[in-house]
Design a protein around this motif. Structure first.
Motif, PDB file in Angstrom:
ATOM      1  N   UNK A 131      52.400  33.140  57.026  1.00  0.00           N
ATOM      2  CA  UNK A 131      52.252  32.438  55.537  1.00  0.00           C
ATOM      3  C   UNK A 131      50.964  32.716  55.150  1.00  0.00           C
ATOM      4  N   UNK A 132      50.046  32.837  55.761  1.00  0.00           N
ATOM      5  CA  UNK A 132      48.547  33.194  55.065  1.00  0.00           C
ATOM      6  C   UNK A 132      48.541  34.484  54.431  1.00  0.00           C
ATOM      7  N   UNK A 133      49.183  35.644  55.238  1.00  0.00           N
ATOM      8  CA  UNK A 133      49.178  36.837  54.769  1.00  0.00           C
ATOM      9  C   UNK A 133      50.066  36.863  53.627  1.00  0.00           C
ATOM     10  N   UNK A 134      51.153  36.405  53.443  1.00  0.00           N
ATOM     11  CA  UNK A 134      52.239  36.314  52.257  1.00  0.00           C
ATOM     12  C   UNK A 134      51.500  35.724  51.093  1.00  0.00           C
ATOM     13  N   UNK A 135      50.709  34.548  51.173  1.00  0.00           N
ATOM     14  CA  UNK A 135      50.091  33.884  50.199  1.00  0.00           C
ATOM     15  C   UNK A 135      48.961  34.911  49.594  1.00  0.00           C
ATOM     16  N   UNK A 136      48.089  35.235  50.367  1.00  0.00           N
ATOM     17  CA  UNK A 136      47.035  36.325  50.187  1.00  0.00           C
ATOM     18  C   UNK A 136      47.601  37.532  49.093  1.00  0.00           C
ATOM     19  N   UNK A 137      48.776  38.203  49.728  1.00  0.00           N
ATOM     20  CA  UNK A 137      49.471  39.197  48.914  1.00  0.00           C
ATOM     21  C   UNK A 137      49.856  38.675  47.603  1.00  0.00           C
ATOM     22  N   UNK A 138      50.534  37.258  47.662  1.00  0.00           N
ATOM     23  CA  UNK A 138      51.140  37.038  46.428  1.00  0.00           C
ATOM     24  C   UNK A 138      49.906  36.977  45.263  1.00  0.00           C
ATOM     25  N   UNK A 139      48.886  36.245  45.866  1.00  0.00           N
ATOM     26  CA  UNK A 139      47.591  36.137  44.784  1.00  0.00           C
ATOM     27  C   UNK A 139      47.122  37.262  44.282  1.00  0.00           C
ATOM     28  N   UNK A 140      46.921  38.343  45.249  1.00  0.00           N
ATOM     29  CA  UNK A 140      46.653  39.610  44.843  1.00  0.00           C
ATOM     30  C   UNK A 140      47.334  40.311  43.919  1.00  0.00           C
ATOM     31  N   UNK A 141      48.751  40.076  43.965  1.00  0.00           N
ATOM     32  CA  UNK A 141      49.624  40.611  42.946  1.00  0.00           C
ATOM     33  C   UNK A 141      49.491  40.093  41.559  1.00  0.00           C
ATOM     34  N   UNK A 142      49.083  38.935  41.492  1.00  0.00           N
ATOM     35  CA  UNK A 142      48.942  38.265  40.308  1.00  0.00           C
ATOM     36  C   UNK A 142      47.711  38.486  39.630  1.00  0.00           C
ATOM     37  N   UNK A 143      46.602  38.907  40.428  1.00  0.00           N
ATOM     38  CA  UNK A 143      45.290  39.276  39.934  1.00  0.00           C
ATOM     39  C   UNK A 143      45.124  40.615  39.304  1.00  0.00           C
ATOM     40  N   UNK A 144      44.634  40.599  38.263  1.00  0.00           N
ATOM     41  CA  UNK A 144      44.466  42.013  37.408  1.00  0.00           C
ATOM     42  C   UNK A 144      43.701  42.910  38.045  1.00  0.00           C
ATOM     43  N   UNK A 145      44.121  43.893  38.048  1.00  0.00           N
ATOM     44  CA  UNK A 145      43.351  45.065  38.479  1.00  0.00           C
ATOM     45  C   UNK A 145      43.511  45.317  40.091  1.00  0.00           C
ATOM     46  N   UNK A 146      44.028  44.709  40.788  1.00  0.00           N
ATOM     47  CA  UNK A 146      43.937  44.999  42.389  1.00  0.00           C
ATOM     48  C   UNK A 146      45.244  45.840  42.556  1.00  0.00           C
ATOM     49  N   UNK A 147      44.905  47.038  43.217  1.00  0.00           N
ATOM     50  CA  UNK A 147      45.857  48.037  43.510  1.00  0.00           C
ATOM     51  C   UNK A 147      46.109  47.904  45.188  1.00  0.00           C
ATOM     52  N   UNK A 148      45.462  47.636  46.017  1.00  0.00           N
ATOM     53  CA  UNK A 148      45.799  47.685  47.363  1.00  0.00           C
ATOM     54  C   UNK A 148      44.877  46.583  48.336  1.00  0.00           C
ATOM     55  N   UNK A 149      45.255  46.360  49.369  1.00  0.00           N
ATOM     56  CA  UNK A 149      44.608  45.452  50.100  1.00  0.00           C
ATOM     57  C   UNK A 149      44.186  46.359  51.492  1.00  0.00           C
ATOM     58  N   UNK A 150      43.060  46.101  52.009  1.00  0.00           N
ATOM     59  CA  UNK A 150      42.678  47.023  53.051  1.00  0.00           C
ATOM     60  C   UNK A 150      42.515  45.880  54.217  1.00  0.00           C
ATOM     61  N   UNK A 151      42.391  46.233  55.525  1.00  0.00           N
ATOM     62  CA  UNK A 151      42.049  45.177  56.274  1.00  0.00           C
ATOM     63  C   UNK A 151      41.758  46.075  57.774  1.00  0.00           C
ATOM     64  N   UNK A 152      41.257  45.717  58.664  1.00  0.00           N
ATOM     65  CA  UNK A 152      40.920  46.024  59.882  1.00  0.00           C
ATOM     66  C   UNK A 152      41.510  45.230  60.988  1.00  0.00           C
ATOM     67  N   UNK A 153      42.008  46.081  62.233  1.00  0.00           N
ATOM     68  CA  UNK A 153      42.631  45.146  63.006  1.00  0.00           C
ATOM     69  C   UNK A 153      42.218  45.905  64.518  1.00  0.00           C
ATOM     70  N   UNK A 154      41.716  45.042  65.523  1.00  0.00           N
ATOM     71  CA  UNK A 154      41.543  45.795  66.866  1.00  0.00           C
ATOM     72  C   UNK A 154      42.812  46.410  67.342  1.00  0.00           C
ATOM     73  N   UNK A 155      42.397  47.420  67.758  1.00  0.00           N
ATOM     74  CA  UNK A 155      43.694  48.184  68.095  1.00  0.00           C
ATOM     75  C   UNK A 155      44.711  47.904  69.125  1.00  0.00           C
ATOM     76  N   UNK A 156      44.068  46.987  70.074  1.00  0.00           N
ATOM     77  CA  UNK A 156      45.038  46.304  71.232  1.00  0.00           C
ATOM     78  C   UNK A 156      45.531  45.137  70.776  1.00  0.00           C
ATOM     79  N   UNK A 157      45.142  44.750  69.600  1.00  0.00           N
ATOM     80  CA  UNK A 157      45.868  43.391  69.155  1.00  0.00           C
ATOM     81  C   UNK A 157      47.253  43.701  68.701  1.00  0.00           C
ATOM     82  N   UNK A 158      48.311  43.883  69.685  1.00  0.00           N
ATOM     83  CA  UNK A 158      49.659  44.210  69.250  1.00  0.00           C
ATOM     84  C   UNK A 158      50.236  43.251  68.194  1.00  0.00           C
ATOM     85  N   UNK A 159      50.242  42.001  68.617  1.00  0.00           N
ATOM     86  CA  UNK A 159      50.923  40.876  67.810  1.00  0.00           C
ATOM     87  C   UNK A 159      50.319  41.161  66.177  1.00  0.00           C
ATOM     88  N   UNK A 160      49.199  41.110  66.028  1.00  0.00           N
ATOM     89  CA  UNK A 160      48.630  41.052  64.852  1.00  0.00           C
ATOM     90  C   UNK A 160      49.030  42.283  63.982  1.00  0.00           C
TER      91      UNK A 160
END
Length: 79
Positions: free
Chosen positions: A15-44
């Motif tokens: 839910x948090x990620x979907x809301x973040x993506x929705x807001x980013x799509x509404x914002x002018x000029x945002x073309x992509x979202x980058x993130x980092x995740x610990x490699x062994x955090x398989x659920x994330x």
């Protein structure tokens, strides 16, 4: 993003990620979202991949905690 253990598996992270993506799509000029995740955090990683994020790199030994090093994966979602 961090979800406390008591709330994991309930869709809160999605839910948090979907809301973040929705807001980013509404914002002018945002073309992509980058993130980092610990490699062994398989659920994330599964969550991010299911939303459409793709890994584009790995930073070896990016984090160190209690003497143990962890790799981080760089991920991107193009909007």
């Amino acid at each position: 993003m961090y979800v406390i253990p008591e709330k994991r598996g309930m869709g809160v992270g999605r839910q948090l990620m979907e809301e973040l993506i929705r807001r980013a799509r509404e914002a002018e000029g945002i073309e992509q979202i980058n993130l980092t995740v610990v490699s062994d955090n398989h659920p994330a990683k599964q969550l991010y991949q299911s939303i459409g994020f793709q890994t584009f790199g790995v930073e070896r030994n990016a984090l160190k905690f209690e003497g143990q090093s962890f790799d981080e994966e760089w991920m991107v979602l193009r909007l």
